[in-house]
Design a protein around this motif. Structure first.
Motif, PDB file in Angstrom:
ATOM      1  N   SER A  40       0.850  -1.178   0.000  1.00  0.00           N
ATOM      2  CA  SER A  40       0.000   0.000   0.000  1.00  0.00           C
ATOM      3  C   SER A  40       0.895   1.240   0.000  1.00  0.00           C
ATOM      4  O   SER A  40       1.681   1.427   0.925  1.00  0.00           O
ATOM      5  CB  SER A  40      -0.880   0.009   1.255  1.00  0.00           C
ATOM      6  N   ALA A  41       0.755   2.070  -1.012  1.00  0.00           N
ATOM      7  CA  ALA A  41       1.568   3.284  -1.113  1.00  0.00           C
ATOM      8  C   ALA A  41       0.834   4.473  -0.481  1.00  0.00           C
ATOM      9  O   ALA A  41       0.747   5.549  -1.056  1.00  0.00           O
ATOM     10  CB  ALA A  41       1.900   3.561  -2.576  1.00  0.00           C
ATOM     11  N   HIS A  42       0.299   4.239   0.693  1.00  0.00           N
ATOM     12  CA  HIS A  42      -0.455   5.279   1.401  1.00  0.00           C
ATOM     13  C   HIS A  42       0.062   5.381   2.829  1.00  0.00           C
ATOM     14  O   HIS A  42       0.384   4.369   3.452  1.00  0.00           O
ATOM     15  CB  HIS A  42      -1.952   4.943   1.424  1.00  0.00           C
ATOM     16  N   GLY A  46      -2.737   0.402   5.412  1.00  0.00           N
ATOM     17  CA  GLY A  46      -1.702  -0.631   5.410  1.00  0.00           C
ATOM     18  C   GLY A  46      -2.199  -1.972   4.903  1.00  0.00           C
ATOM     19  O   GLY A  46      -3.332  -2.108   4.434  1.00  0.00           O
ATOM     20  N   ILE A  47      -1.313  -2.956   5.019  1.00  0.00           N
ATOM     21  CA  ILE A  47      -1.593  -4.328   4.591  1.00  0.00           C
ATOM     22  C   ILE A  47      -1.220  -5.257   5.747  1.00  0.00           C
ATOM     23  O   ILE A  47      -0.143  -5.118   6.331  1.00  0.00           O
ATOM     24  CB  ILE A  47      -0.752  -4.723   3.349  1.00  0.00           C
ATOM     25  N   ALA A  94       3.084  -1.336   5.814  1.00  0.00           N
ATOM     26  CA  ALA A  94       2.653  -0.968   4.466  1.00  0.00           C
ATOM     27  C   ALA A  94       2.615  -2.137   3.494  1.00  0.00           C
ATOM     28  O   ALA A  94       2.069  -2.022   2.404  1.00  0.00           O
ATOM     29  CB  ALA A  94       3.581   0.114   3.910  1.00  0.00           C
ATOM     30  N   SER A  95       3.220  -3.284   3.870  1.00  0.00           N
ATOM     31  CA  SER A  95       3.287  -4.399   2.914  1.00  0.00           C
ATOM     32  C   SER A  95       3.356  -5.739   3.620  1.00  0.00           C
ATOM     33  O   SER A  95       3.640  -5.816   4.814  1.00  0.00           O
ATOM     34  CB  SER A  95       4.502  -4.235   2.001  1.00  0.00           C
ATOM     35  N   GLN A  96       3.104  -6.772   2.826  1.00  0.00           N
ATOM     36  CA  GLN A  96       3.272  -8.155   3.266  1.00  0.00           C
ATOM     37  C   GLN A  96       3.928  -8.930   2.127  1.00  0.00           C
ATOM     38  O   GLN A  96       3.670  -8.651   0.950  1.00  0.00           O
ATOM     39  CB  GLN A  96       1.936  -8.810   3.610  1.00  0.00           C
ATOM     40  N   THR A  97       4.762  -9.877   2.484  1.00  0.00           N
ATOM     41  CA  THR A  97       5.445 -10.738   1.518  1.00  0.00           C
ATOM     42  C   THR A  97       4.947 -12.165   1.727  1.00  0.00           C
ATOM     43  O   THR A  97       4.950 -12.657   2.861  1.00  0.00           O
ATOM     44  CB  THR A  97       6.973 -10.683   1.723  1.00  0.00           C
ATOM     45  N   ILE A  98       4.516 -12.800   0.639  1.00  0.00           N
ATOM     46  CA  ILE A  98       3.957 -14.152   0.722  1.00  0.00           C
ATOM     47  C   ILE A  98       4.698 -15.061  -0.239  1.00  0.00           C
ATOM     48  O   ILE A  98       4.934 -14.696  -1.400  1.00  0.00           O
ATOM     49  CB  ILE A  98       2.442 -14.143   0.383  1.00  0.00           C
ATOM     50  N   ILE A  99       5.048 -16.244   0.230  1.00  0.00           N
ATOM     51  CA  ILE A  99       5.697 -17.259  -0.616  1.00  0.00           C
ATOM     52  C   ILE A  99       4.656 -17.837  -1.566  1.00  0.00           C
ATOM     53  O   ILE A  99       3.510 -18.102  -1.170  1.00  0.00           O
ATOM     54  CB  ILE A  99       6.293 -18.378   0.260  1.00  0.00           C
ATOM     55  N   GLN A 111      -5.793 -17.844   7.170  1.00  0.00           N
ATOM     56  CA  GLN A 111      -5.189 -16.549   6.853  1.00  0.00           C
ATOM     57  C   GLN A 111      -5.740 -15.923   5.579  1.00  0.00           C
ATOM     58  O   GLN A 111      -5.994 -16.619   4.593  1.00  0.00           O
ATOM     59  CB  GLN A 111      -3.670 -16.689   6.704  1.00  0.00           C
ATOM     60  N   GLY A 112      -5.865 -14.614   5.617  1.00  0.00           N
ATOM     61  CA  GLY A 112      -6.227 -13.822   4.462  1.00  0.00           C
ATOM     62  C   GLY A 112      -5.396 -12.550   4.452  1.00  0.00           C
ATOM     63  O   GLY A 112      -4.828 -12.144   5.473  1.00  0.00           O
ATOM     64  N   ILE A 113      -5.337 -11.908   3.293  1.00  0.00           N
ATOM     65  CA  ILE A 113      -4.594 -10.659   3.133  1.00  0.00           C
ATOM     66  C   ILE A 113      -5.606  -9.522   3.217  1.00  0.00           C
ATOM     67  O   ILE A 113      -6.613  -9.519   2.502  1.00  0.00           O
ATOM     68  CB  ILE A 113      -3.862 -10.623   1.781  1.00  0.00           C
ATOM     69  N   TYR A 114      -5.312  -8.555   4.077  1.00  0.00           N
ATOM     70  CA  TYR A 114      -6.238  -7.457   4.311  1.00  0.00           C
ATOM     71  C   TYR A 114      -5.636  -6.108   3.950  1.00  0.00           C
ATOM     72  O   TYR A 114      -4.499  -5.813   4.305  1.00  0.00           O
ATOM     73  CB  TYR A 114      -6.638  -7.394   5.791  1.00  0.00           C
ATOM     74  N   PHE A 115      -6.454  -5.313   3.270  1.00  0.00           N
ATOM     75  CA  PHE A 115      -6.175  -3.895   3.104  1.00  0.00           C
ATOM     76  C   PHE A 115      -6.806  -3.210   4.307  1.00  0.00           C
ATOM     77  O   PHE A 115      -7.996  -3.391   4.584  1.00  0.00           O
ATOM     78  CB  PHE A 115      -6.772  -3.354   1.800  1.00  0.00           C
ATOM     79  N   CYS A 116      -6.006  -2.442   5.034  1.00  0.00           N
ATOM     80  CA  CYS A 116      -6.465  -1.787   6.255  1.00  0.00           C
ATOM     81  C   CYS A 116      -6.589  -0.288   6.028  1.00  0.00           C
ATOM     82  O   CYS A 116      -5.584   0.415   5.900  1.00  0.00           O
ATOM     83  CB  CYS A 116      -5.480  -2.055   7.396  1.00  0.00           C
ATOM     84  N   GLU A 117      -7.796   0.179   5.980  1.00  0.00           N
ATOM     85  CA  GLU A 117      -8.081   1.609   5.817  1.00  0.00           C
ATOM     86  C   GLU A 117      -8.171   2.257   7.193  1.00  0.00           C
ATOM     87  O   GLU A 117      -8.878   1.751   8.069  1.00  0.00           O
ATOM     88  CB  GLU A 117      -9.402   1.799   5.075  1.00  0.00           C
ATOM     89  N   PHE A 118      -7.456   3.381   7.365  1.00  0.00           N
ATOM     90  CA  PHE A 118      -7.490   4.087   8.634  1.00  0.00           C
ATOM     91  C   PHE A 118      -7.848   5.565   8.483  1.00  0.00           C
ATOM     92  O   PHE A 118      -7.798   6.311   9.459  1.00  0.00           O
ATOM     93  CB  PHE A 118      -6.147   3.946   9.362  1.00  0.00           C
ATOM     94  N   ASP A 119      -8.212   5.994   7.263  1.00  0.00           N
ATOM     95  CA  ASP A 119      -8.553   7.401   7.041  1.00  0.00           C
ATOM     96  C   ASP A 119      -9.534   7.523   5.878  1.00  0.00           C
ATOM     97  O   ASP A 119      -9.366   8.347   4.983  1.00  0.00           O
ATOM     98  CB  ASP A 119      -7.284   8.210   6.774  1.00  0.00           C
ATOM     99  N   GLY A 120     -10.538   6.676   5.888  1.00  0.00           N
ATOM    100  CA  GLY A 120     -11.484   6.642   4.780  1.00  0.00           C
ATOM    101  C   GLY A 120     -12.727   7.450   5.070  1.00  0.00           C
ATOM    102  O   GLY A 120     -12.808   8.149   6.076  1.00  0.00           O
TER     103      GLY A 120
END
Length: 133
Positions: A40-42, A46-47, A94-99, A111-120
């Motif tokens: 996430s470039a914000h 985050g992720i 800001a990021s996650q790395t997955i094999i 497990q799941g990958i989440y986009f976390c909004e904190f200023d929406g």
């Protein structure tokens, strides 16, 4: 491969499961083995990777982050009034790395990958980058 996906958020704080979008990006690229970076470039979003079976986990995470970093605090100085969102993003990352092996992300059963909004709410961009190996 570098791919961008759009995420539209609806609340100030929320977590959106983007696992299927990341899987689709890998499938479109026929990516087989290596790692995928989800970024996430914000500065206010985050992720993270966490449980995606029980929605109460998202609730509990957001609730606790709000307790640790309340939206308003008398000592916050940032003029935009969103200091809590910056703190939450730094905590989550800001990021996650997955094999990736044989075209599949190695994630735990729950497990799941989440986009976390904190200023929406906002329209956001997530970058997906694959590295063969």
């Amino acid at each position: 491969m570098l791919k961008r996906i759009s995420v539209k958020t609806n609340q100030r704080d929320e977590m959106q499961d983007i696992t299927s979008e990341v899987r689709s990006a890998l499938k479109e690229d026929s990516f087989r083995n290596g790692i995928v970076i989800v970024y996430s470039a914000h500065t206010t979003a985050g992720i993270t990777i966490n449980e995606n079976a029980d929605p109460d986990v998202k609730h509990d995470m957001l609730m606790r982050l709000d307790e640790v970093y309340p939206w308003e605090h008398p000592k916050y100085r940032h003029g935009e009034g969103n200091s809590a969102s910056h703190l939450k993003t730094s905590t989550v990352g800001a990021s996650q790395t997955i094999i990736v092996e044989d075209g599949n992300m190695i994630l735990g059963t729950w497990q799941g990958i989440y986009f976390c909004e904190f200023d929406g709410p906002r329209n956001r961009t997530v970058y997906i980058k694959t590295l063969e190996g």
